[in-house]
Scaffold this active site. Structure first.
Site, PDB file in Angstrom:
ATOM      1  N   ASP A  46       0.682  -0.997   0.014  1.00  0.00           N
ATOM      2  CA  ASP A  46       0.039   0.196  -0.091  1.00  0.00           C
ATOM      3  C   ASP A  46       0.711   1.194   0.112  1.00  0.00           C
ATOM      4  OD1 ASP A  46      -1.771  -2.025   0.604  1.00  0.00           O
ATOM      5  OD2 ASP A  46      -2.136  -1.429   2.591  1.00  0.00           O
ATOM      6  N   SER A  90       0.036  -0.114   7.148  1.00  0.00           N
ATOM      7  CA  SER A  90      -0.406   1.153   6.282  1.00  0.00           C
ATOM      8  C   SER A  90      -0.787   2.457   7.578  1.00  0.00           C
ATOM      9  CB  SER A  90      -1.510   0.791   5.195  1.00  0.00           C
ATOM     10  OG  SER A  90      -1.129  -0.134   4.405  1.00  0.00           O
ATOM     11  N   ARG A 154      -7.414  -0.895  11.663  1.00  0.00           N
ATOM     12  CA  ARG A 154      -6.186  -0.421  10.528  1.00  0.00           C
ATOM     13  C   ARG A 154      -6.169   0.591   9.745  1.00  0.00           C
ATOM     14  NH1 ARG A 154      -5.691  -6.241   7.343  1.00  0.00           N
ATOM     15  NH2 ARG A 154      -5.486  -6.985   9.722  1.00  0.00           N
ATOM     16  N   ASP A 155      -5.034   1.189   9.252  1.00  0.00           N
ATOM     17  CA  ASP A 155      -4.860   2.008   7.962  1.00  0.00           C
ATOM     18  C   ASP A 155      -5.187   3.469   8.007  1.00  0.00           C
ATOM     19  OD1 ASP A 155      -4.158  -0.577   6.927  1.00  0.00           O
ATOM     20  OD2 ASP A 155      -6.007  -0.875   5.856  1.00  0.00           O
ATOM     21  N   GLU A 207     -10.585  -1.961   3.847  1.00  0.00           N
ATOM     22  CA  GLU A 207      -9.241  -1.478   4.235  1.00  0.00           C
ATOM     23  C   GLU A 207      -8.937  -0.033   3.656  1.00  0.00           C
ATOM     24  OE1 GLU A 207      -6.603  -5.380   5.047  1.00  0.00           O
ATOM     25  OE2 GLU A 207      -7.087  -4.989   3.012  1.00  0.00           O
TER      26      GLU A 207
END
Length: 648
Positions: A46, A90, A154-155, A207
């Protein structure tokens, strides 16, 4: 004593030799792109931390590279502190211009997900601080700055919201398909604001979210756009408003995504009436519904996965008066026993089965040769499979455009198999003339086969950067994308031709690429051909096929026989496929802007209204370029250029 002048000269020589060596290495390494960014070695996934500051664009993947033009890149040393006991997943980077964090004015703050191997501990958001423009980051001792005690969290994408004078974070809970919004005065203390869910393609992981404003073409208006990566390989988007705490999609978009309002065609049945009034129910299979995902409206026809519960739904007769019949389908992959059939004069003339999942996806049939005939539909469950012996159908439509992309009903940023985890650059240069230009980049990969790709120099590369905007359509605002104009600096050996009459298969005599790093701007005008397009990467018995059917509005990219890497059967099974995109002509022409770079193709159609990106992996000897016009004539306007390597 060392002479400074001599040392400076030696340093310049060593840098030149190193750059030359890198260029030579890239030239000889099979499949390696020459104008898409890839790191010198190792994995790239990513894109992270996309910011512009002091005239430099920064690209992180927790490696680090910089550029002044988004074309030529300088790869730098890895900036993150190693040996921390977790993986840097990420995230994003913020430039703290007002020193809200107390780490120093213009400090660069990386916000990322701490991921522990084997999901041994919950994911959490952490920060690291750089005072040297991203050359090195120091881990913040009070980490994590945000944890909700969930294994999947996440991310984070973080940006400064001028109106509220607060930092905003967009972060995902991927396993429950939810995007959460937080805010902070200092990048260290975060407060929950709201969440977004239950719209678009809702199966699989969500995501790599991003949230930003986009201009509407031809106006001074702007709207907010939310991007969400839907694993394993696609990005969906939503257009609406963001008040600093919550994102709300436009109602026209909600109507389109939830009920299919605005889809071109005539609805034969959307199964909102659970009594199935247009159908004769034979047997027991359709006595109750099975729980499904990504259907339209409130209902659908389905059979439960109960062994020996067999049956059929038989529709009322109708006359075929459109070129295509489209429908959403899910269920077991059992031809003949779990399927939908089109029956004409007592004979099954079209049939489609499921793909062994509970998620509705668009499929369709070309029935142009059957116009005027009497027909009926059959939804069949005669399977005895106790786990996948079911079938589900929704939103059957008669249309003049074929919708057979075998994807969920959603708004996709790219219809190809290799474009994921899209992020946008945040521009912190206040007086930059490009301040309001939104530029995005994505990972050209697919988790179905990312670890199996036939490369020896590393794994993965990024797309060309794309300028994004919004365009008004009959079904609401849509994102359009264009390749950055700076890529034109790589052009050489230009070729141009107009009104070429194409019949059958013809080589483009005036354009013979020296290698598969080139660009083409083409316009097809159909005259009498049924299908037209290109064969690219032709050679050694292989090719990449691009075909367009003007009668059905249907673009197909076929890479079933493209790569020369055929030794890994598990790779070939998931890679060697066709991809179909619904696309209408614009003013009677099909406009394609095509970029080829050794192991990839990116196609921008009709001024960016549709983009299709795919990895290809041909040999360096597959250099042929052929125009195709089947069963008739097509006119072709063509401009083409060889593109230089960015690593010279």
């Amino acid at each position: 004593m060392k002479n400074p002048l001599v040392m400076a000269c030696l340093s310049t020589i060593f840098l030149s030799v190193s750059s030359f060596a890198q260029q030579a290495d890239r030239e000889v390494q099979a499949y390696r792109p020459l104008y898409h960014f890839s790191p010198l070695k190792g994995w790239i996934g990513d894109p992270d931390g996309l910011v512009k500051h002091d005239g430099k664009y920064h690209l992180f993947w927790w490696g680090h590279a910089t550029s002044t033009d988004l074309v030529h890149w300088q790869e730098l040393s890895r900036p993150m502190k190693e040996g921390m006991g977790f993986s840097y997943f990420s995230g994003s980077v913020a430039i703290d211009k007002a020193n809200t964090s107390g780490f120093g004015k213009n400090s660069m703050i990386a916000i990322y997900t701490k991921h522990f191997a084997g999901d041994s501990l919950p994911e959490a958001q952490a920060i690291s601080v750089s005072g040297d423009q991203g050359m090195s980051f120091e881990y913040y001792k009070e980490n994590p700055v945000l944890s909700i005690n969930k294994f999947f969290f996440r991310d984070p994408q973080v940006f400064w919201h001028k109106k509220d004078k607060l930092w905003k974070m967009v972060v995902s809970r991927p396993d429950v398909q939810e995007i959460q919004f937080y805010q902070s005065p200092d990048l260290k203390n975060w407060k929950y604001c709201s969440s977004f869910k239950a719209l678009g393609a809702k199966n699989s992981f969500w995501e790599c979210p991003d949230l930003f404003e986009l201009s509407i073409e031809g106006t001074k208006e702007k709207k907010w756009v939310l991007l969400i990566g839907r694993g394993p390989n696609r990005v969906q988007y939503f257009v609406g408003d963001f008040d600093g705490k919550s994102f709300h999609s436009d109602q026209t978009m909600i109507d389109y995504l939830q009920s299919g309002k605005g889809i071109a065609g005539v609805v034969f049945d959307d199964f909102e009436n659970p009594a199935y009034p247009k159908w004769k129910n034979e047997g027991l299979a359709f006595a109750e519904n099975k729980e499904m995902a990504d259907y339209l409206g409130k209902g659908y026809a389905s059979s439960p996965s109960v062994k020996n519960a067999k049956g059929n739904l038989i529709s009322v007769p109708f006359t075929i008066n459109h070129k295509a019949i489209n429908f959403l389908i899910a269920g077991g992959n059992h031809p003949d026993t779990t399927c939908i059939n089109l029956v004409v004069e007592g004979e099954i003339v079209r049939s489609t089965t499921g793909d062994n999942c509970k998620v509705f996806k668009w499929n369709g049939w070309d029935v142009s040769s059957l116009i005027g005939k009497k027909a009926h539909l059959e939804i069949v469950d005669q399977s005895t499979d106790s786990t996948k012996g079911f079938i589900a159908v929704d939103h059957i439509m008669f249309s003049n455009q074929l919708t057979n992309q075998q994807l969920e009903h959603a708004l996709w940023l790219d219809y190809g198999p290799d474009y994921y985890a899209t992020r946008t650059w945040r521009n912190y240069d206040e007086h930059d003339s490009l301040k309001d230009t939104v530029i995005a980049i994505g990972w050209m990969g697919n988790w179905d086969y990312a670890r199996k790709v036939p490369t020896t120099w590393g794994k993965g590369f990024h797309s060309i950067p794309r300028v994004m905007s919004l365009r008004k359509t009959l079904t609401g605002l849509r994102v359009v994308q264009q390749p950055i104009s700076q890529l034109q600096s790589l052009r050489r050996n230009g070729f141009s031709a107009q009104n070429l009459k194409i019949r059958d298969i013809q080589e483009i005599k005036g354009f013979k690429p020296e290698r598969n790093t080139y660009e083409m701007e083409v316009a097809f005008t159909p005259v009498s051909a049924n299908v037209f397009g290109f064969n690219l990467l032709v050679g050694e018995g292989r090719k990449l096929s691009i075909r367009y059917n003007p009668a059905l509005g249907d673009l197909t990219i076929d890479r079933t026989n493209c790569t020369d890497f055929n030794t890994d059967e598990s790779f070939t099974q998931v890679f060697a496929k066709k991809y179909t995109v619904p696309l209408t002509l614009k003013d009677g022409r099909l406009n394609l802007h095509i970029f080829i770079d050794r192991s990839s193709i990116e196609i921008f159609a009709n001024d960016g209204e549709m983009v299709c990106s795919a990895s290809t992996f041909p040999s360096d000897k597959q250099l042929g370029v052929q125009a195709v016009s089947e069963n008739g004539t097509t006119l072709l306007d063509l401009k083409a250029w060889q593109l230089e390597s960015i690593w010279k």
